[in-house]
Design a protein around this motif. Sequence first.
Motif, PDB file in Angstrom:
ATOM      1  N   GLY A 100       6.637  -0.238  -4.071  1.00 16.04           N
ATOM      2  CA  GLY A 100       6.647   0.613  -2.888  1.00 16.04           C
ATOM      3  C   GLY A 100       7.275   0.001  -1.652  1.00 16.04           C
ATOM      4  O   GLY A 100       7.238   0.590  -0.570  1.00 16.04           O
ATOM      5  N   VAL A 101       7.878  -1.194  -1.811  1.00 10.86           N
ATOM      6  CA  VAL A 101       8.529  -1.831  -0.659  1.00 10.86           C
ATOM      7  C   VAL A 101       9.812  -1.073  -0.325  1.00 10.86           C
ATOM      8  O   VAL A 101      10.627  -0.794  -1.203  1.00 10.86           O
ATOM      9  N   LYS A 102       9.958  -0.741   0.940  1.00  7.02           N
ATOM     10  CA  LYS A 102      11.160  -0.032   1.403  1.00  7.02           C
ATOM     11  C   LYS A 102      11.541  -0.564   2.778  1.00  7.02           C
ATOM     12  O   LYS A 102      10.930  -1.515   3.269  1.00  7.02           O
ATOM     13  N   LYS A 103      12.527   0.064   3.406  1.00 12.38           N
ATOM     14  CA  LYS A 103      12.977  -0.396   4.723  1.00 12.38           C
ATOM     15  C   LYS A 103      11.799  -0.383   5.702  1.00 12.38           C
ATOM     16  O   LYS A 103      11.076   0.608   5.822  1.00 12.38           O
ATOM     17  N   GLY A 104      11.606  -1.518   6.380  1.00 19.71           N
ATOM     18  CA  GLY A 104      10.540  -1.626   7.376  1.00 19.71           C
ATOM     19  C   GLY A 104       9.212  -2.136   6.856  1.00 19.71           C
ATOM     20  O   GLY A 104       8.340  -2.517   7.643  1.00 19.71           O
TER      21      GLY A 104
END
Length: 534
Positions: free
Chosen positions: A53-57
Amino acid sequence: MAYDYQLLMKHVLETGANYAPKQEIVYRDIHRYTYRDLYKRVHKLAAALEELGVKKGTRVAVLEWDSHRYLECYFAIPGMGAVLHTVNIRLSPEDLLYTMQHAEDEVVLVYKDFIPLMEKLADKLGTVKHYVVMTDDKMPETKLTDLEYEELIKKAGRDYEFPDFSENTMATLSYTTGTTGRPKGVWFTHRKLVLHALCGCIAMCGLRSPLRLTGDKEVYMPLTPLFHVHGWEIPIMMWLLGYKHVYPGRYEPQMIVKLVLTEGVTYSHCVPTILQMIVDNMPEGFKLPGWKVLIGGAKLPEGLARRAREKGIYTMAAYGMSETCPALTGAFIKPHLLDMSEEELVKLSVKTGIPFPLVYARVVREDMTDVKPDGKEMGEIVVRAPWLTDSYLKDEEKTKELWAGGWLHTGDIAVIDEEGYITIVDRLKDVIKSGGEWISSLTLENLLSLNPKVREAAVVGVPDEKWGERPLAIIVPMPGVQLTAEELRQYLMKYAEQGVITKWAVPEKYVFVDELPKTSVGKIDKKVLRQKFR
């Protein structure tokens, strides 16, 4: 339409991998692989993090010793547009918890040594969704998670393709060591990191110094924790230059010496206390074949520089801060000064120095006018550079203080000479104000370090009814020697008679101790000393 080239860490990753694909990266005596291997693993790690679930920000925290895994995180996490939070593992549990709550970390990569700590803090970290365990051997038992770093990389379904985005995107987040109040969050964008790394390469390879990188086969090993301002970002500079990396994990004297000798380490960087530990632990008569060690984080005492030189270790002082990424100045030698005597060069090598490329550094009075370049008038160092933090995270008031007048205020008191060389004489909070005069604790410490009977020295101001404050010298003697307060007072009076210091600066009181307290990054903790000897 022209390609809008953004200065992103993914381009740095590509550059090193393309230039030196077969170059080695070594971790302790456990693991070795190549730049090409790291490049592939970085893409797999990013793919695995995306599945979590890691994304931008997204804020991704790392709690780890110095390892090849940390270098992978340096590229993978910012490369996704996520934020790498390099957690200071030496903070008190209370301060460490505060930094992780303040950062709002969502994913935590934690080395097995720090699992007990994380288990205690986990119920207070409400934003954290996943923990991933890093280990050198088998997965330890923990109620935190069943996710393991190597397994995640192995199982990553595909190679990740790093996207384009603005170079002004936040890439890293770290926290000041909190010697004055709570730790403060400092953050850096991709643009800042790339420009800092490029200018660092120019400085290390181009500017004249005893540590100039001139060899084709330099071998690099950090001795400044990678959690501390990106390990001064020297791992990234060495990646760009294609040199061999050696990562020592947890700092242990025997492992460090073993790696220096077996892997042929030629270049390192550390705080003075680590250098002191190395010099003290080297056998009598043992000499290294020209190990280059950059010293920062605190003043390099001239006495320690000379003792290191006798052991075959070349040193040079550099200066920066958590807020500055960190490089600001180094004791580089201006071309017209290259013919100085060896004695003069040693004295120059312990100065705070001259600015790195693209850095502007001034020494100013309270009204922001420049002090005289006479090596005597004191003022505060203020700086500008393209990689300084724009603000403290979520702290407008402290940010205004930091950037008052459009210059970043370092809080360091210094003098500047006619050649433009800066010498820090104290922290603003450490300078001793006695009878209306300023006394430099660092100058006294440096002179005391030159006494062959003194192993370490710290000088702090203690309350005095008549003069407001007077200097107190706290001394760690060399093993097995007899040393008295009067002996040291007479020793410093000789420098007063030579005009190096004033007689007023010479302390009346001296305390002898077995060791000096240190902060989480190895600096002498003067706050503790002031409280103890108040």
